[in-house]
Design a protein around this motif. Structure first.
Motif, PDB file in Angstrom:
ATOM      1  N   MET A  31     144.176  36.392  48.609  1.00 28.51           N
ATOM      2  CA  MET A  31     143.971  35.071  49.177  1.00 28.51           C
ATOM      3  C   MET A  31     145.205  34.617  49.953  1.00 28.51           C
ATOM      4  O   MET A  31     145.107  34.085  51.070  1.00 28.51           O
ATOM      5  N   LEU A  32     146.380  34.853  49.388  1.00 30.21           N
ATOM      6  CA  LEU A  32     147.614  34.488  50.078  1.00 30.21           C
ATOM      7  C   LEU A  32     147.767  35.255  51.384  1.00 30.21           C
ATOM      8  O   LEU A  32     148.158  34.691  52.419  1.00 30.21           O
ATOM      9  N   LEU A  33     147.440  36.528  51.343  1.00 33.89           N
ATOM     10  CA  LEU A  33     147.554  37.363  52.547  1.00 33.89           C
ATOM     11  C   LEU A  33     146.591  36.885  53.618  1.00 33.89           C
ATOM     12  O   LEU A  33     146.946  36.781  54.799  1.00 33.89           O
ATOM     13  N   GLU A  34     145.378  36.577  53.210  1.00 29.09           N
ATOM     14  CA  GLU A  34     144.369  36.105  54.171  1.00 29.09           C
ATOM     15  C   GLU A  34     144.789  34.776  54.780  1.00 29.09           C
ATOM     16  O   GLU A  34     144.673  34.565  55.991  1.00 29.09           O
ATOM     17  N   GLN A  35     145.305  33.860  53.938  1.00 31.07           N
ATOM     18  CA  GLN A  35     145.694  32.548  54.439  1.00 31.07           C
ATOM     19  C   GLN A  35     146.910  32.624  55.355  1.00 31.07           C
ATOM     20  O   GLN A  35     147.066  31.816  56.265  1.00 31.07           O
ATOM     21  N   SER A  36     147.784  33.607  55.134  1.00 32.74           N
ATOM     22  CA  SER A  36     148.996  33.716  55.942  1.00 32.74           C
ATOM     23  C   SER A  36     148.698  34.053  57.398  1.00 32.74           C
ATOM     24  O   SER A  36     149.537  33.844  58.269  1.00 32.74           O
ATOM     25  N   THR A  37     147.492  34.584  57.674  1.00 32.52           N
ATOM     26  CA  THR A  37     147.125  34.928  59.050  1.00 32.52           C
ATOM     27  C   THR A  37     146.592  33.714  59.814  1.00 32.52           C
ATOM     28  O   THR A  37     146.360  33.796  61.014  1.00 32.52           O
ATOM     29  N   ARG A  38     146.364  32.618  59.117  1.00 28.27           N
ATOM     30  CA  ARG A  38     145.789  31.426  59.743  1.00 28.27           C
ATOM     31  C   ARG A  38     146.885  30.443  60.154  1.00 28.27           C
ATOM     32  O   ARG A  38     147.989  30.478  59.603  1.00 28.27           O
ATOM     33  N   PRO A  39     146.583  29.570  61.104  1.00 29.52           N
ATOM     34  CA  PRO A  39     147.542  28.499  61.422  1.00 29.52           C
ATOM     35  C   PRO A  39     147.790  27.652  60.173  1.00 29.52           C
ATOM     36  O   PRO A  39     146.914  27.535  59.299  1.00 29.52           O
ATOM     37  N   LEU A  40     148.945  27.053  60.094  1.00 21.28           N
ATOM     38  CA  LEU A  40     149.365  26.333  58.898  1.00 21.28           C
ATOM     39  C   LEU A  40     148.356  25.260  58.497  1.00 21.28           C
ATOM     40  O   LEU A  40     148.042  25.104  57.309  1.00 21.28           O
ATOM     41  N   HIS A  41     147.810  24.530  59.474  1.00 21.61           N
ATOM     42  CA  HIS A  41     146.917  23.418  59.137  1.00 21.61           C
ATOM     43  C   HIS A  41     145.541  23.885  58.673  1.00 21.61           C
ATOM     44  O   HIS A  41     144.752  23.088  58.161  1.00 21.61           O
ATOM     45  N   GLU A  42     145.236  25.183  58.855  1.00 21.21           N
ATOM     46  CA  GLU A  42     143.935  25.703  58.426  1.00 21.21           C
ATOM     47  C   GLU A  42     144.013  26.424  57.081  1.00 21.21           C
ATOM     48  O   GLU A  42     142.987  26.796  56.514  1.00 21.21           O
ATOM     49  N   ARG A  43     145.214  26.608  56.551  1.00 19.62           N
ATOM     50  CA  ARG A  43     145.350  27.356  55.301  1.00 19.62           C
ATOM     51  C   ARG A  43     144.896  26.521  54.101  1.00 19.62           C
ATOM     52  O   ARG A  43     145.180  25.327  54.033  1.00 19.62           O
ATOM     53  N   CYS A  44     144.199  27.176  53.204  1.00 17.31           N
ATOM     54  CA  CYS A  44     143.797  26.513  51.963  1.00 17.31           C
ATOM     55  C   CYS A  44     144.993  26.492  51.020  1.00 17.31           C
ATOM     56  O   CYS A  44     145.508  27.552  50.648  1.00 17.31           O
ATOM     57  N   PRO A  45     145.474  25.320  50.615  1.00 20.06           N
ATOM     58  CA  PRO A  45     146.646  25.237  49.724  1.00 20.06           C
ATOM     59  C   PRO A  45     146.241  25.613  48.295  1.00 20.06           C
ATOM     60  O   PRO A  45     145.737  24.787  47.541  1.00 20.06           O
ATOM     61  N   ILE A  46     146.472  26.841  47.924  1.00 19.13           N
ATOM     62  CA  ILE A  46     145.962  27.373  46.656  1.00 19.13           C
ATOM     63  C   ILE A  46     146.473  26.574  45.460  1.00 19.13           C
ATOM     64  O   ILE A  46     145.692  26.172  44.590  1.00 19.13           O
ATOM     65  N   ALA A  47     147.759  26.356  45.390  1.00 19.12           N
ATOM     66  CA  ALA A  47     148.327  25.656  44.229  1.00 19.12           C
ATOM     67  C   ALA A  47     147.787  24.232  44.125  1.00 19.12           C
ATOM     68  O   ALA A  47     147.390  23.783  43.047  1.00 19.12           O
ATOM     69  N   THR A  48     147.755  23.528  45.245  1.00 13.31           N
ATOM     70  CA  THR A  48     147.253  22.158  45.235  1.00 13.31           C
ATOM     71  C   THR A  48     145.774  22.125  44.873  1.00 13.31           C
ATOM     72  O   THR A  48     145.316  21.223  44.173  1.00 13.31           O
TER      73      THR A  48
END
Length: 704
Positions: free
Chosen positions: A344-361
């Motif tokens: 999930m972290l790897l997948e989110q890292s490819t997206r623009p910052l504002h589109e990433r799902c904040p996993i911890a939050t």
């Protein structure tokens, strides 16, 4: 038994003959719960004899002796037996019986006595006792040290076929848990410490307590186990609340280790290595980075915590709403789902910052949602017991919440649902609260409506497969119900306004269809000498006062202009528009255009049975001045209702009415979504007050 018989009873209890002792203690157990009898029994030295029987006998004599002591304690008498010399040996004997004895009737009595000993420290009378260590878990510690398998044996009795023994075992575990929690408040004076209760609870969990109670709560044995099960459920809430109330403090080693574990589970080394290989952002080397990095060249990753979904690089304060419970849930997730977490972290890292799902939050949000869903703050077991007595078995599904005991799995499943909804909705960071609200509705629907016996695996499957469209429908229904309750008459007024606006919107759409013009077949027959021109083109004038039309041999590629339409009808002369179009015809579909779609230069008009007749008033009645034969339901709906609405009459076709309803409902939904759920529940101080114009002049402007 008469009180005068007590000396004789004591004599028989002291007999060397087992049969006589057995009969005497059998009679004792049925009389000792009479306070007057018990008081005389104790004052006559009966406790010493009863203690001797428990220490030295076996079989039914022992079972009756244990039962007699239990009933004596139930009337809040005889506690001095645990404060006199040799009380430690008595407690050790009872613990030994639980560990080594196979007879159910002896085990039941032994556990009942231990329940009383442990619980007495939690009562008002127990709190006033002066003998330290005589009651509570502290009284059992020396004996448990001799028989370390004690807890394991107690937990194993939760699987007993004897419901009374099972209930006693659960009551003992409840008493031990409650005592462990309450001992924290007493602190070092009684040997309790802040650290002891979590360790004790974890020890019981490792022995399978939660799994065993979960099975019991889903079983058919609820009637016999109702009270201890309800107390365990209430204690579970107490524990969740205590963990929530513990603030995350990185000065505490276990908190620091938990947070570090979350970081290490994210595989920071892989990210460092990748950054180095790609030659990008080499300053983002994490602590403990790539083994290829030179010593002394490692730098703190400026996004060490934000890349995991925290808002800042100082994440401790972000746990404030959920406390240590939120950290436990997040730690548990990354430990059990480490591969998914890293992917999930790897997948989110490819997206623009504002589109990433904040996993911890998102994890912390799921903890808060579950905490609210199970009403953890409301954990008074006495209310639940009263409810149970009043309503009986029919409400077991409402009272018992076995899924509460599946907290960890529910949290993980909820978090996966959060990720799925984030992806399917194309959410961005500003949409976080909206996704969280959808997850809240999902939990209420799937978990809240689940019957008591529903398997956890089914719950997980439903949470992973629940359709987004259904969630949105439920969200709108809830919003409407909420605002119906809060606004009532105002909401009805809004509906009426929106219906009027929708009608005006659709009226304009229908009239624009007339302004665009359309082709109509004049007849269903082929062209003849009498009917040489089978096509008629009709169009509304720009000033909306005349209908222009003309007949043609073929449909032209380019629609005729108004100049080419030599015939016209003044709308003011139209007396009525009638048609055979059904007002309830559901076979039509809303068309995006009014143009008749046929092959260019077609000589044969399509077959049509639909007719629209435009009439005018003549002497003696009405006569038709123009007939339209639309080839499709959509075209018929557009022109019939367009003409009616142009003449300020009510539309009649199902398609137009459906469109009006659709536009009105969308308008209502948009308004509801623009208002927070809490609005309508009252106004903040000062809202709605007209400000004073004192000291103002006329020099002002409007900012547009």
């Amino acid at each position: 038994m008469d009180q005068a018989d007590i000396p004789s009873l004591l004599s028989r209890l002291n007999s060397d003959e087992d049969a006589m002792r057995k009969m005497a203690v059998f009679k004792l157990q049925s009389s000792i719960n009479d306070p007057a009898f018990a008081d005389l029994f104790i004052s006559s030295g009966g406790l010493t004899i009863l203690r001797r029987l428990i220490m030295s006998t076996g079989g039914n004599t022992l079972a009756y002796s244990l039962q007699s002591l239990t009933r004596l304690l139930e009337v809040d008498m005889g506690w001095e037996i645990f404060e006199s010399s040799g009380s430690g040996e008595l407690v050790e004997r009872v613990v030994e019986l639980i560990v080594t004895h196979p007879l159910v009737n002896i085990l039941r009595g032994a556990m009942s006595i231990l329940v009383a000993i442990v619980s007495h420290s939690q009562s008002d009378s127990g709190a006033s006792m002066r003998t330290p260590g005589a009651f509570g878990f502290r009284a059992l510690k020396p004996a448990v040290a001799v028989f370390p398998q004690f807890f394991e044996m107690v937990v194993s009795q939760l699987n007993s076929a004897d419901h009374a023994l099972c209930a006693n075992a659960l009551m003992l575990l409840n008493a031990l848990m409650r005592d462990a929690i309450s001992s924290e408040k007493d602190g070092p004076k009684t040997g309790g410490t802040v650290e002891e209760w979590p360790k004790f609870i974890k020890r019981l969990q490792d022995l399978g307590v939660i799994k065993a109670v979960y099975v019991l709560m889903q079983s058919s044995a609820l009637q016999d186990l109702a009270h201890p099960l309800l107390e365990f459920q209430a204690l579970t809430k107490v524990l969740l609340k205590k963990w929530r109330d513990v603030n995350v403090d990185l000065e505490r080693p276990e908190h620091r280790r938990a947070l570090k574990g979350i970081h290490l589970a994210s595989a920071p080394e892989k990210k460092d290595k990748e950054s180095t290989v790609n030659g990008t952002r080499t300053e983002e080397l994490a602590e403990g980075g790539s083994g290829n990095a030179r010593k002394g060249s490692r730098k703190h990753n400026p996004e060490k915590w934000r890349r995991l979904g925290f808002e800042t690089e100082s994440p401790a304060w972000e746990f404030d709403p959920t406390g240590f419970l939120g950290m436990m849930d997040l730690t548990d997730y990354v430990r059990k789902e480490e591969d998914n977490f890293q992917k999930m972290l790897l997948e989110q890292s490819t997206r623009p910052l504002h589109e990433r799902c904040p996993i911890a939050t998102a994890s912390l949000a799921c903890t808060a949602i579950l905490y609210e869903h199970f009403e953890v703050e409301k954990s008074d077991v006495e209310d639940a017991k009263s409810y149970l007595v009043l309503d009986g078995m029919k409400n077991y599904d409402k009272i018992f919440r076995p899924l509460l005991l599946q907290w960890s799995r529910l949290h993980t499943a909820s978090l996966h649902a959060f990720f799925r909804l984030w992806k399917s909705t194309g959410a961005e960071r500003e949409d976080f609260d909206k996704v969280a609200e959808l997850v809240r509705i999902l939990i209420d629907q799937v978990v809240g409506l689940a019957p008591r016996t529903k398997d956890m695996l089914e719950i997980e499957e439903e949470l992973s497969e629940f359709e987004y469209s259904r969630l949105r429908e439920m969200q709108m229904e809830l919003l409407e119900l909420s605002f119906e309750d809060e606004w009532g008459q105002h909401l009805h007024q809004v509906r009426d306004e929106l219906k009027h606006e929708a009608l005006q919107f659709v009226k304009e759409q229908r009239i624009r269809c007339l302004l665009s013009g359309a082709w109509f077949p004049r007849t269903t027959l082929k062209p003849t000498i009498e009917n040489p021109r089978p096509w008629r083109y009709i169009k509304l004038s720009h000033n909306r006062r005349y209908l222009h039309y003309a007949d043609f041999d073929t449909q032209t590629t380019q629609n005729p202009t108004l100049d080419a339409l030599l015939d016209k009808i003044d709308l003011s002369t139209i007396s009525s528009v009638i048609s055979n179009v059904s007002a309830t015809d559901e076979s039509s579909s809303i068309s995006s255009t009014s143009t008749l779609k046929t092959t260019s230069h077609s000589h044969a008009p399509p077959q049509s049975t639909t007719k629209i007749t435009i009439n005018t008033t003549v002497e003696g009645g009405e006569r038709a001045i123009l007939t339209l034969m639309p080839a499709t339901h959509s075209l018929a709906s557009e022109w019939l209702d367009g003409l009616l609405m142009l003449l300020n009459q009510t539309p009649i076709t199902a398609e137009t009415n459906r469109l009006v309803g659709l536009v009105g409902e969308y308008g209502l939904k948009i308004r509801l979504l623009n208002v927070r759920m809490g609005e309508g529940e009252g106004y903040a101080e000062g809202r709605g007050v007209v400000p004073s114009r004192e000291g103002l002049d006329e020099d002002y402007f409007y900012e547009v």
